[in-house]
Write an enzyme that holds these catalytic residues in place. Structure first.
Site, short mmCIF file in Angstrom:
data_model
loop_
_atom_site.label_atom_id
_atom_site.label_comp_id
_atom_site.label_asym_id
_atom_site.label_seq_id
_atom_site.Cartn_x
_atom_site.Cartn_y
_atom_site.Cartn_z
N MET A 1 24.67 -15.95 58.16
CA MET A 1 25.84 -16.02 59.03
C MET A 1 25.39 -16.27 60.46
O MET A 1 26.16 -16.07 61.40
CB MET A 1 26.66 -14.73 58.93
CG MET A 1 27.20 -14.52 57.51
SD MET A 1 28.70 -13.53 57.42
CE MET A 1 28.16 -12.02 58.14
N SER B 1 21.81 -8.29 62.65
CA SER B 1 22.55 -8.89 63.76
C SER B 1 23.45 -7.86 64.42
O SER B 1 23.79 -7.98 65.60
CB SER B 1 23.40 -10.07 63.26
OG SER B 1 22.55 -11.00 62.65
N LYS C 1 16.45 -8.22 51.11
CA LYS C 1 16.65 -6.95 50.38
C LYS C 1 17.36 -5.93 51.23
O LYS C 1 17.76 -4.88 50.73
CB LYS C 1 15.29 -6.38 49.98
CG LYS C 1 14.68 -7.02 48.76
CD LYS C 1 13.53 -6.12 48.30
CE LYS C 1 12.72 -6.79 47.24
NZ LYS C 1 11.57 -5.94 46.86
N GLN D 1 34.85 -12.58 53.78
CA GLN D 1 34.16 -11.33 53.45
C GLN D 1 34.36 -10.25 54.49
O GLN D 1 33.71 -9.20 54.43
CB GLN D 1 32.67 -11.59 53.19
CG GLN D 1 31.86 -12.01 54.39
CD GLN D 1 30.45 -12.45 53.99
OE1 GLN D 1 30.26 -13.49 53.37
NE2 GLN D 1 29.45 -11.63 54.31
N ASN E 1 23.13 -15.96 64.10
CA ASN E 1 22.60 -14.93 65.00
C ASN E 1 21.25 -14.45 64.44
O ASN E 1 21.04 -13.28 64.18
CB ASN E 1 23.59 -13.79 65.17
CG ASN E 1 23.23 -12.96 66.38
OD1 ASN E 1 22.90 -11.80 66.29
ND2 ASN E 1 23.23 -13.58 67.55
N LEU E 2 20.37 -15.41 64.27
CA LEU E 2 19.15 -15.20 63.48
C LEU E 2 18.16 -14.29 64.18
O LEU E 2 17.97 -14.38 65.40
CB LEU E 2 18.51 -16.56 63.21
CG LEU E 2 19.41 -17.57 62.49
CD1 LEU E 2 18.66 -18.87 62.26
CD2 LEU E 2 19.95 -17.02 61.18
N HIS E 3 17.51 -13.44 63.39
CA HIS E 3 16.43 -12.58 63.88
C HIS E 3 15.24 -12.79 62.96
O HIS E 3 15.29 -13.58 62.00
CB HIS E 3 16.89 -11.13 63.95
CG HIS E 3 17.51 -10.62 62.68
ND1 HIS E 3 16.80 -10.49 61.51
CD2 HIS E 3 18.79 -10.24 62.39
CE1 HIS E 3 17.59 -10.03 60.57
NE2 HIS E 3 18.81 -9.88 61.06
N HIS F 1 15.66 -13.07 59.16
CA HIS F 1 16.08 -14.38 58.65
C HIS F 1 14.91 -15.36 58.65
O HIS F 1 14.70 -16.10 57.69
CB HIS F 1 17.18 -14.98 59.54
CG HIS F 1 18.46 -14.20 59.57
ND1 HIS F 1 18.89 -13.52 60.69
CD2 HIS F 1 19.41 -14.01 58.63
CE1 HIS F 1 20.05 -12.95 60.44
NE2 HIS F 1 20.39 -13.22 59.20
O1 PAF Z 1 24.11 -11.85 54.14
C1 PAF Z 1 24.81 -12.69 54.74
O2 PAF Z 1 24.49 -13.12 55.84
C2 PAF Z 1 26.10 -13.17 54.11
O3 PAF Z 1 26.71 -12.16 53.39
C3 PAF Z 1 25.93 -14.44 53.25
C4 PAF Z 1 25.05 -14.17 52.03
C5 PAF Z 1 25.32 -15.55 54.07
C6 PAF Z 1 27.30 -14.90 52.73
O4 PAF Z 1 28.18 -15.15 53.77
#
Ligand code: PAF
Length: 282
Positions: A26, A186, A148, A62, A28-30, A33
């Site tokens: 989603m 994030s 995980k 979600q 906002n990478l750290h 990721h």
């Molecule tokens: O873990 C996440 O960042 C989200 O739940 C995913 C798997 C990208 C689905 O939107």
């Protein structure tokens, strides 16, 4: 590295690829990721060729009505800078690209999706599983990687892939932690300074439970209650602390060897998740 926002363009770009490793996010990478991106590259060049695709999409399906969908940090330019040199393609669709019409078909996740995080976030795993299936259909990877840290999510995705016969291998990446042990997320940036120094207590609590289990404790109910009290006494609002079987996330009874201790708790406005695996006799 190419950044693509349309499904048609992505399919045209990936058409020639023999095999693909995919990391859905989603944004906002750290480091957590980025570690998955490196794992994707390692696994894909060893087994499957070498195209690594990351997606960045904050999936409205979600999030519950009172959750942080609007505040969720959207940092596409900074994310792309971090991905430079790690992936070949970034897929960053808009909501209307992913949901051009109102979504009326959903993945019904397994019953465990209404426990643990699902109990506090009704509908979350249904929305997550639906977008993951859509993304897997769009990208058609041979390999898909998930952290995980979201242990229950990973379990549900593995179940989805197995029971719907998806032609993809699901790989789980280890949780990446800050210097003090706090799991990277994030959402950590919502913490105030005081909360940030308290936040590691969740991991410390899980580690203390892990040690007790390794030393022979088998009254998991008691361990859970003690952890819940320790957290509550320090001002945490605990959703759950649970000792479960790694393979099916069912409550552990004492006979199983591969366990996972999971917790979710709120510190101020921020909901934090963490887990530790325990292999008895390791
Ligand atoms: O873990 C996440 O960042 C989200 O739940 C995913 C798997 C990208 C689905 O939107």
């Amino acid at each position: 590295m190419q950044v693509i926002s349309s499904i048609a363009e992505l399919r045209a770009r990936l058409n020639e690829e023999r095999a693909i490793a995919f990391v859905p996010t989603m944004g906002n990478l750290h480091e957590g990721h980025l570690d998955l991106m490196r794992l994707a590259r390692e696994n894909s060049s060893r087994e499957h060729g070498s195209c690594v695709v990351a997606s960045i999409f904050v999936n409205p399906l979600q999030f519950g009505p009172n959750e942080d969908f609007d505040q969720y940090p959207r940092t596409l330019a900074a994310d792309c800078a971090k991905l430079q040199g790690l992936v070949d393609v970034v897929f960053a669709p808009s909501a209307s690209e992913m949901y051009p019409v109102q979504q009326t078909v959903f993945v019904e996740p397994p019953p465990v999706a209404s426990e643990l995080c699902g109990a506090a976030r009704p509908g979350h795993f249904r929305g997550m599983a639906t977008v993951v299936l859509k993304l897997l259909n769009i990208v058609q990877p041979q390999l898909a990687l998930f952290g995980k840290k979201d242990y229950q999510q990973l379990h549900i995705i593995r179940t989805l892939a197995a029971q719907l016969n998806l032609p993809v291998s699901i790989v789980g990446g280890e949780t990446v932690r800050a210097h003090d042990g706090l799991a990277l997320s994030s959402r950590n940036q919502y913490l105030t300074e005081v909360e940030r120094s308290e936040a590691v207590f969740l991991y410390q609590t899980l580690q203390a439970m892990r040690r007790s289990v390794l030393q022979g404790a088998r009254d998991f109910e008691l361990l859970q209650q003690q952890a819940l009290k320790a957290l509550s006494d320090r001002g945490w609002l605990v959703d759950y602390v649970a000792v479960r079987d790694q393979s099916d996330l069912q409550p552990a009874s004492g006979g199983q060897r591969d366990l996972v201790i999971l917790a979710a708790a709120r510190l101020g406005k921020t909901r934090l998740l963490d887990n530790v695996e325990v292999c008895i006799g390791e």
